[in-house]
Design a protein around this motif. Structure first.
Motif, PDB file in Angstrom:
ATOM      1  N   ARG A  69       0.851  -1.187   0.000  1.00 35.30           N
ATOM      2  CA  ARG A  69       0.000   0.000   0.000  1.00 35.30           C
ATOM      3  C   ARG A  69       0.883   1.232   0.000  1.00 35.30           C
ATOM      4  O   ARG A  69       2.037   1.174   0.454  1.00 35.30           O
ATOM      5  CB  ARG A  69      -0.904   0.011   1.232  1.00 35.30           C
ATOM      6  N   PRO A  70       0.377   2.344  -0.460  1.00 38.54           N
ATOM      7  CA  PRO A  70       1.170   3.568  -0.433  1.00 38.54           C
ATOM      8  C   PRO A  70       1.534   3.934   1.003  1.00 38.54           C
ATOM      9  O   PRO A  70       0.744   3.739   1.936  1.00 38.54           O
ATOM     10  CB  PRO A  70       0.245   4.618  -1.034  1.00 38.54           C
ATOM     11  N   SER A  71       2.742   4.456   1.176  1.00 40.83           N
ATOM     12  CA  SER A  71       3.175   4.877   2.503  1.00 40.83           C
ATOM     13  C   SER A  71       4.034   6.126   2.368  1.00 40.83           C
ATOM     14  O   SER A  71       4.232   6.652   1.270  1.00 40.83           O
ATOM     15  CB  SER A  71       3.960   3.755   3.186  1.00 40.83           C
ATOM     16  N   LEU A  72       4.546   6.596   3.475  1.00 37.14           N
ATOM     17  CA  LEU A  72       5.366   7.802   3.473  1.00 37.14           C
ATOM     18  C   LEU A  72       6.717   7.532   2.828  1.00 37.14           C
ATOM     19  O   LEU A  72       7.277   6.445   2.976  1.00 37.14           O
ATOM     20  CB  LEU A  72       5.600   8.291   4.907  1.00 37.14           C
ATOM     21  N   SER A  73       7.229   8.561   2.175  1.00 38.65           N
ATOM     22  CA  SER A  73       8.594   8.451   1.657  1.00 38.65           C
ATOM     23  C   SER A  73       9.562   8.631   2.815  1.00 38.65           C
ATOM     24  O   SER A  73       9.182   9.043   3.918  1.00 38.65           O
ATOM     25  CB  SER A  73       8.839   9.530   0.599  1.00 38.65           C
ATOM     26  N   GLN A  74      10.820   8.350   2.554  1.00 41.15           N
ATOM     27  CA  GLN A  74      11.840   8.514   3.598  1.00 41.15           C
ATOM     28  C   GLN A  74      11.889   9.966   4.062  1.00 41.15           C
ATOM     29  O   GLN A  74      11.946  10.238   5.258  1.00 41.15           O
ATOM     30  CB  GLN A  74      13.201   8.074   3.073  1.00 41.15           C
ATOM     31  N   ALA A  81      11.071  14.513  12.507  1.00 40.88           N
ATOM     32  CA  ALA A  81      11.997  13.945  13.499  1.00 40.88           C
ATOM     33  C   ALA A  81      12.845  15.055  14.113  1.00 40.88           C
ATOM     34  O   ALA A  81      13.267  15.980  13.422  1.00 40.88           O
ATOM     35  CB  ALA A  81      12.899  12.909  12.847  1.00 40.88           C
ATOM     36  N   PRO A  82      13.095  14.993  15.414  1.00 46.75           N
ATOM     37  CA  PRO A  82      13.959  15.991  16.040  1.00 46.75           C
ATOM     38  C   PRO A  82      15.386  15.940  15.501  1.00 46.75           C
ATOM     39  O   PRO A  82      16.059  16.956  15.432  1.00 46.75           O
ATOM     40  CB  PRO A  82      13.938  15.642  17.523  1.00 46.75           C
ATOM     41  N   ALA A  83      15.831  14.753  15.102  1.00 46.61           N
ATOM     42  CA  ALA A  83      17.186  14.618  14.548  1.00 46.61           C
ATOM     43  C   ALA A  83      17.209  13.445  13.576  1.00 46.61           C
ATOM     44  O   ALA A  83      16.585  12.414  13.813  1.00 46.61           O
ATOM     45  CB  ALA A  83      18.197  14.388  15.665  1.00 46.61           C
ATOM     46  N   ALA A  84      17.928  13.647  12.469  1.00 44.45           N
ATOM     47  CA  ALA A  84      18.077  12.585  11.475  1.00 44.45           C
ATOM     48  C   ALA A  84      19.516  12.593  10.998  1.00 44.45           C
ATOM     49  O   ALA A  84      20.188  13.627  11.017  1.00 44.45           O
ATOM     50  CB  ALA A  84      17.127  12.812  10.307  1.00 44.45           C
ATOM     51  N   GLU A  85      19.979  11.408  10.604  1.00 39.65           N
ATOM     52  CA  GLU A  85      21.353  11.279  10.123  1.00 39.65           C
ATOM     53  C   GLU A  85      21.397  10.165   9.098  1.00 39.65           C
ATOM     54  O   GLU A  85      20.940   9.048   9.366  1.00 39.65           O
ATOM     55  CB  GLU A  85      22.271  10.961  11.302  1.00 39.65           C
ATOM     56  N   GLU A  86      21.944  10.439   7.929  1.00 41.38           N
ATOM     57  CA  GLU A  86      22.092   9.459   6.853  1.00 41.38           C
ATOM     58  C   GLU A  86      20.773   8.751   6.531  1.00 41.38           C
ATOM     59  O   GLU A  86      20.735   7.539   6.333  1.00 41.38           O
ATOM     60  CB  GLU A  86      23.179   8.444   7.200  1.00 41.38           C
ATOM     61  N   GLY A  87      19.688   9.520   6.512  1.00 32.96           N
ATOM     62  CA  GLY A  87      18.396   8.957   6.157  1.00 32.96           C
ATOM     63  C   GLY A  87      17.756   8.104   7.230  1.00 32.96           C
ATOM     64  O   GLY A  87      16.849   7.328   6.953  1.00 32.96           O
ATOM     65  N   ARG A  88      18.205   8.254   8.466  1.00 30.75           N
ATOM     66  CA  ARG A  88      17.664   7.467   9.583  1.00 30.75           C
ATOM     67  C   ARG A  88      17.359   8.390  10.753  1.00 30.75           C
ATOM     68  O   ARG A  88      17.910   9.475  10.859  1.00 30.75           O
ATOM     69  CB  ARG A  88      18.681   6.417  10.031  1.00 30.75           C
ATOM     70  N   PHE A  89      16.469   7.924  11.653  1.00 30.90           N
ATOM     71  CA  PHE A  89      16.214   8.660  12.874  1.00 30.90           C
ATOM     72  C   PHE A  89      17.469   8.623  13.737  1.00 30.90           C
ATOM     73  O   PHE A  89      18.082   7.567  13.907  1.00 30.90           O
ATOM     74  CB  PHE A  89      15.049   8.038  13.674  1.00 30.90           C
TER      75      PHE A  89
END
Length: 99
Positions: A69-74, A81-89
């Motif tokens: 099913r359709p979902s959110l993109s990265q 998010a309060p902080a993200a790094e290299e495409g991750r939380f």
């Protein structure tokens, strides 16, 4: 019969990162003794002809079919998010702390 020492309770509290007082160590030691004694009694009653169960009544788990099913993109997922790094939380490190 089990006999939990205050040192064992203190060790368990440290592992669980619980701050306990000296008085609580004694109370918890007594409570854990009672719990372990009760579990031992159940073990004595259990018979080989009685199958192990996790529930008193039979349960049937109903699974739905997996569907794409359709979902959110990265980017959408990380937007709030309060902080993200290299495409991750990015989350605070908790492992590797002194014990």
């Amino acid at each position: 019969m089990s006999n939990i020492s205050r040192d064992e309770v203190a060790h368990l509290a440290k592992l669980a990162r619980l701050a306990v007082t000296e008085k609580e160590l004694d109370v918890f030691a007594g409570q854990l003794d009672q719990i372990l004694d009760s579990v031992a009694k159940v073990g004595e009653v259990a018979a080989d002809d009685i199958p192990p169960t996790s529930h008193a009544v039979p349960l049937t788990n109903v699974f739905r079919a997996d569907e794409v099913r359709p979902s959110l993109s990265q980017e959408e997922s990380l937007a709030g998010a309060p902080a993200a790094e290299e495409g991750r939380f990015r989350v605070p490190r908790i492992l590797g702390e002194e014990q």
